[in-house]
Design an enzyme around this catalytic site. Structure first.
Site, short mmCIF file in Angstrom:
data_model
loop_
_atom_site.label_atom_id
_atom_site.label_comp_id
_atom_site.label_asym_id
_atom_site.label_seq_id
_atom_site.Cartn_x
_atom_site.Cartn_y
_atom_site.Cartn_z
N TYR A 53 0.85 -1.21 0.00
CA TYR A 53 0.00 0.00 0.00
C TYR A 53 0.87 1.24 0.00
CZ TYR A 53 -3.71 -3.22 1.70
OH TYR A 53 -4.60 -4.25 1.86
N1 LIG Z 1 -6.36 -8.50 1.28
C1 LIG Z 1 -6.63 -7.78 0.24
O1 LIG Z 1 -6.35 -8.17 -0.91
C2 LIG Z 1 -7.31 -6.45 0.42
C3 LIG Z 1 -7.86 -5.79 -0.68
C4 LIG Z 1 -8.49 -4.57 -0.45
C5 LIG Z 1 -8.56 -4.03 0.83
N2 LIG Z 1 -7.99 -4.71 1.90
C6 LIG Z 1 -8.05 -4.18 3.28
O2 LIG Z 1 -9.37 -3.84 3.58
C7 LIG Z 1 -9.44 -2.47 3.97
C8 LIG Z 1 -10.77 -1.91 3.57
O3 LIG Z 1 -10.89 -1.81 2.16
P1 LIG Z 1 -11.29 -0.48 1.46
O4 LIG Z 1 -10.86 0.66 2.29
O5 LIG Z 1 -10.74 -0.51 0.09
O6 LIG Z 1 -12.88 -0.59 1.34
P2 LIG Z 1 -14.06 -0.36 2.35
O7 LIG Z 1 -13.63 -0.51 3.73
O8 LIG Z 1 -15.18 -1.16 1.83
O9 LIG Z 1 -14.44 1.18 2.06
C9 LIG Z 1 -13.93 2.18 2.86
C10 LIG Z 1 -14.11 3.54 2.20
O10 LIG Z 1 -15.49 3.92 2.23
C11 LIG Z 1 -15.60 5.30 2.56
N3 LIG Z 1 -16.27 5.39 3.88
C12 LIG Z 1 -15.91 4.75 5.04
N4 LIG Z 1 -16.76 5.03 6.05
C13 LIG Z 1 -17.69 5.87 5.51
C14 LIG Z 1 -18.84 6.50 6.05
N5 LIG Z 1 -19.19 6.33 7.30
N6 LIG Z 1 -19.56 7.29 5.23
C15 LIG Z 1 -19.20 7.48 3.95
N7 LIG Z 1 -18.12 6.89 3.38
C16 LIG Z 1 -17.37 6.10 4.15
C17 LIG Z 1 -14.18 5.86 2.60
O11 LIG Z 1 -13.82 6.24 1.28
P3 LIG Z 1 -13.85 7.76 0.73
O12 LIG Z 1 -12.54 8.34 1.06
O13 LIG Z 1 -14.04 7.51 -0.72
O14 LIG Z 1 -14.98 8.47 1.37
C18 LIG Z 1 -13.38 4.62 2.97
O15 LIG Z 1 -12.03 4.72 2.60
C19 LIG Z 1 -8.22 -1.82 3.36
O16 LIG Z 1 -7.84 -0.65 4.03
C20 LIG Z 1 -7.21 -2.92 3.51
O17 LIG Z 1 -6.67 -2.91 4.82
C21 LIG Z 1 -7.40 -5.90 1.69
#
Ligand SMILES: NC(=O)c1ccc[n+]([C@@H]2O[C@H](COP(=O)([O-])OP(=O)(O)OC[C@H]3O[C@@H](n4cnc5c(N)ncnc54)[C@H](OP(=O)(O)O)[C@@H]3O)[C@@H](O)[C@H]2O)c1
Length: 315
Positions: A53
């Protein structure tokens, strides 16, 4: 706050894991510190990142998230309050990828340095490496555990067959993957629920699914194409704009109204309530978003509300 054991690792984690891919990417250092302070200050202790990341961002080379986290841990002096998870294996460029022992031995040192710590609580294989025998990878992790650099190991993005094979090897004295990190949320259910969920439940592997909010779709902030401009992530939201996606949002709105919460809180609470799930991983780029996550950790849905969400999201 109800803490949960991650697999059989002995690690006790909060029911939400704070996703770290945004640190040093869509959240600068100041915003990242605000989110991290709020999460820890409100009872959360589990944070997930990866060495890779955020290589995908223009001008980035990987390690940005770990670097911000390391700066935060150092400035707050709170390493012992955090269960820190990171990952190895994704492509960092210049041939740095995979799960071969010499590479893992180098990558862990790089992560420790960026994180400004001498141990990682949960070290995860970011993705499977079909070119490396699993015994070799597990042996490499075993050496890190013995050296005190890693406390437990986990897998991410593994097929049921390959995870089962790794778990079978661990019965012969090799360290065991104590957690699995699959994509899992109210919209993406089948990939996990069909085969991985029964396997993890049977083997007592902790589950920490990612994309808990479907990158923001399940917060309900994207309802028409005009909303795509709300965030850098907006351009990926078209994939959820279909009858089922909007049916899920309607159910989230309904339960949010009943519980005086928000769709984001309900989407996360639904994951927390799933018996096989230890802690969904969700990221936040702003303080208010983190406050939603913190509230979700304490939101209890009724059986009828869970059923309504199950029905709305059924394929
Ligand atoms: N193992 C893997 O291959 C893999 C792949 C992907 C992710 N991950 C892990 O999973 C974590 C989560 O994934 P992700 O961040 O991509 O997706 P997510 O958790 O589904 O989406 C989070 C995003 O949604 C928005 N958000 C969060 N809370 C909110 C609220 N209360 N109201 C409005 N918008 C909100 C923010 O984006 P905005 O800035 O756009 O508002 C935030 O960055 C990552 O940080 C990582 O640690 C792992």
């Amino acid at each position: 706050m109800e803490m949960r054991e991650l697999g059989r690792s002995g690690l006790k984690v909060s029911p939400v894991c704070l996703g770290g891919n945004v640190f040093g990417w869509t959240a600068d250092q100041k915003a990242s510190f605000a989110v991290l302070d709020e999460f820890l200050g409100s009872g959360g202790n589990f944070i997930d990142t990866a060495d890779v990341y955020s290589t995908w961002a223009p001008g980035h080379k990987g390690g940005e998230s770990e670097t911000v986290l390391g700066q935060w841990l150092k400035s707050r002096g709170n390493r012992d309050k955090v269960i820190l998870a990171t990952k190895v294996g994704s492509d960092m460029g210049q041939g740095r990828k995979g799960l071969k022992p010499p590479y893992i031995a180098q990558a862990v040192e790089d992560s420790l340095k960026r994180l400004q710590t001498d141990y990682i609580d949960l070290y995860q294989s970011h993705r499977d490496d079909l070119e490396t025998p699993q015994e070799e990878t597990l042996e490499a992790y075993g050496k890190l555990i013995k050296a005190g650099k890693v406390r437990a190991i986990g897998a991410s993005n593994f097929t049921p067959e390959r995870l089962a094979a790794a778990l079978a090897l661990s019965k012969n004295g090799l360290p065991r993957y104590e957690s699995l990190q699959p994509e899992y949320n109210l919209y993406e259910r089948a990939g996990y629920e069909k085969e991985l969920e029964p396997l993890c439940a049977k083997e007592k592997v902790g589950v920490i699914g990612y994309f808990g909010l479907a990158s923001g779709f399940l917060t309900g902030k994207y309802r028409s194409e005009a909303d795509f401009a709300k965030s850098q992530r907006g351009e990926d939201m078209g994939q959820y704009f279909n009858e089922r996606g909007f049916r899920i949002l309607k159910a989230l709105d309904q339960v949010a109204a009943e519980t005086k919460s928000t769709p984001a809180q309900v989407a996360v609470a639904w994951l927390i309530a799933r018996p096989s799930v230890t802690a969904p991983i969700v990221s936040a780029t702003k303080l208010e978003q983190c406050q939603d996550l913190v509230k979700a950790m304490r939101l209890k849905l009724s059986a009828a509300q869970i059923e309504a969400l199950n029905m709305a999201s059924a394929a």
